[in-house]
Structures are given as C-alpha cells and as structure tokens.
Design an enzyme around this catalytic site. Sequence first.
Site, mmCIF file in Angstrom:
data_model
loop_
_atom_site.group_PDB
_atom_site.id
_atom_site.type_symbol
_atom_site.label_atom_id
_atom_site.label_comp_id
_atom_site.label_asym_id
_atom_site.label_seq_id
_atom_site.Cartn_x
_atom_site.Cartn_y
_atom_site.Cartn_z
ATOM 1 N N ASP A 114 -91.587 47.047 92.244
ATOM 2 C CA ASP A 114 -92.665 46.228 91.950
ATOM 3 C C ASP A 114 -93.549 46.521 90.912
ATOM 4 O OD1 ASP A 114 -93.422 49.097 92.765
ATOM 5 O OD2 ASP A 114 -94.697 48.317 94.959
ATOM 6 N N ASN A 141 -101.548 52.258 104.973
ATOM 7 C CA ASN A 141 -101.697 51.243 105.439
ATOM 8 C C ASN A 141 -100.367 50.818 106.178
ATOM 9 O OD1 ASN A 141 -100.168 49.702 103.044
ATOM 10 N ND2 ASN A 141 -102.384 48.289 103.196
ATOM 11 N N HIS A 159 -97.837 50.193 103.969
ATOM 12 C CA HIS A 159 -96.757 49.001 103.330
ATOM 13 C C HIS A 159 -96.020 49.936 102.528
ATOM 14 C CE1 HIS A 159 -99.814 49.678 99.518
ATOM 15 N NE2 HIS A 159 -98.701 51.111 99.266
HETATM 16 P P1 PGA Z 1 -98.995 57.077 96.645
HETATM 17 O O1 PGA Z 1 -98.099 55.050 96.640
HETATM 18 O O2 PGA Z 1 -96.723 57.205 96.075
HETATM 19 O O3 PGA Z 1 -99.349 57.028 95.406
HETATM 20 O O4 PGA Z 1 -99.302 57.268 97.639
HETATM 21 C C1 PGA Z 1 -96.996 55.166 97.930
HETATM 22 C C2 PGA Z 1 -97.400 54.171 98.204
HETATM 23 O O5 PGA Z 1 -98.851 52.719 98.648
HETATM 24 O O6 PGA Z 1 -96.672 53.363 98.407
#
Ligand code: PGA
Length: 249
Positions: A67, A136, A138
């Site tokens: 992404d 959440n 995702h």
């Molecule tokens: P983070 O993000 O590794 O910064 O916790 C993970 C994500 O949102 O997929």
Amino acid sequence: MVIYVCDDYGKMSEVAANQFAAHLILKPNSVVGLATGSTPEGMYSELIKKYKKGEISFENAVSFNLDEYVDLPKENENSYYTFMHEKLFNHIDIKAENINIPDGNAKDFEKYVEEYEAKIESAGGIDLQILGIGQNAHIGFNEPDKVFLKKTSVVDLTQSTIDANSRFFDSIDEVPKKAISMGTGSIFKAKNILLLASGKSKAEAINNMINGEIDPQVPASILQLHSNVVVVIDKEAAELLDESTYIRI
Ligand code: PGA
C-alpha cells in the site's frame, strides 16, 4: 495456520527474518509482498544483517508493496516509498527495477490499480506476502467493510487508522485520508503468508483473526481459509489465545 509466539519484539523479528530468509534461499527469484509500519521494521533490520553477512541476496528478488498513501509526495518522510528505502532497500542488493510500490500520485488511479494488479500476475504472483495487522484487524489498508476488497484499489482510511497513523505526522490534519491498497483478494492469492504482530494493542485483532467469524468487518479473518499462513507474534499480542493453539519459541 501455524502460530509462533515469541518472548518479545526482538525474538519475533528474528523468527520472522529466518522464515523470510529461508524462502529467499530456497527460491532466490522470489516475488515478495512487503509491508510497512512499525511491526516489520525489526525483521527488515535482521534481513539487512543477514544480507551483510552474505547469508541472503535480493539480487533476483522482485518486490511489491502492499500500500501507499494517496497524494503524499513520494519524497515525504512518511511515504511508504521513503520508509521502504530507508528501512530496507537502500541497504540490500535488490535491483531498483524490481521494486514495486503503489504510486500514490498516479494520474489515472482507475487505470493504475489495474496495472499494479496485472504486474503482480505477470511476475508470477506473490511467493511470500508479509503482513502486519491493524488494531481493527485490517491487512494492508483493507479496512473493516461490508465486503472483502478483491483487487488493488483506492480506499478511504477509517478514523481509527488515521488516529493510529497520526503518531508519525505533526498534526492529525496532515494524515492522508486515502490510500492505494492491494485488495484482500490480491493478498489471498499469495502462495505463502507471514503475518507479524507485537504488543497488547494487537491482542484483540489477533484473537478475532484466528478465532472469530470470517467477516469483512475483521479483514484478516479471511486468512483462516488460506492454506499457508505462518503467524509470528510476541506474547503480548498472543494474550487472548489459548496456549494449546500455538507453538512457543
Ligand atoms: P503497525 O501497523 O505495524 O505500525 O502497528 C500495522 C498495520 O496497520 O497494518
């Protein structure tokens, strides 16, 4: 799904890097799907160490990032383009032409997302997909929704994701509200998936992903149906799991 639970973030990063390295050693021209965020940073540092020791090479590997924010210049310190170059690409021997990161400033997004999806297909599909997970649940920027997102698309970020990402920006107004993300469907096509998580804030998402209903409101829950998923997490992220369901390493 094989679940490894490690003592802490450092061990999680080592175990994940070992898994990644094995794929690269066994198939040097692997197509790897890469993730950004705080979680995989330690794994990338371990991979750089392995590369510097001559244990692995990315010379023939091809990468696709999951992404990128929309409308954030790629030179911005918070773009995923910058993150990937600083945390990994600048320190290894991957060829610039083999790096693919969604272009958040593409002129025609509709055309661009189709081309990104087609490029993954023409590279032979993803051999190993690295994933983090949001609070959440995702994966990539596939936010909770009524349906699973099938293909690479432009997506609206939820308020909880915007809030979580605001820690990297000077103010919440600067946090992008949209992103390009590979779809859950694109992710699911990967031959192997390696998902990492660390910390208490991820415990509920991890539990819902593994033990909850398969539900687009919990995007990662679709991974219950994938036949080749390795989950590497620390004990805080595993605190809601039954001990009999994981391997403690
Ligand atoms: P983070 O993000 O590794 O910064 O916790 C993970 C994500 O949102 O997929």
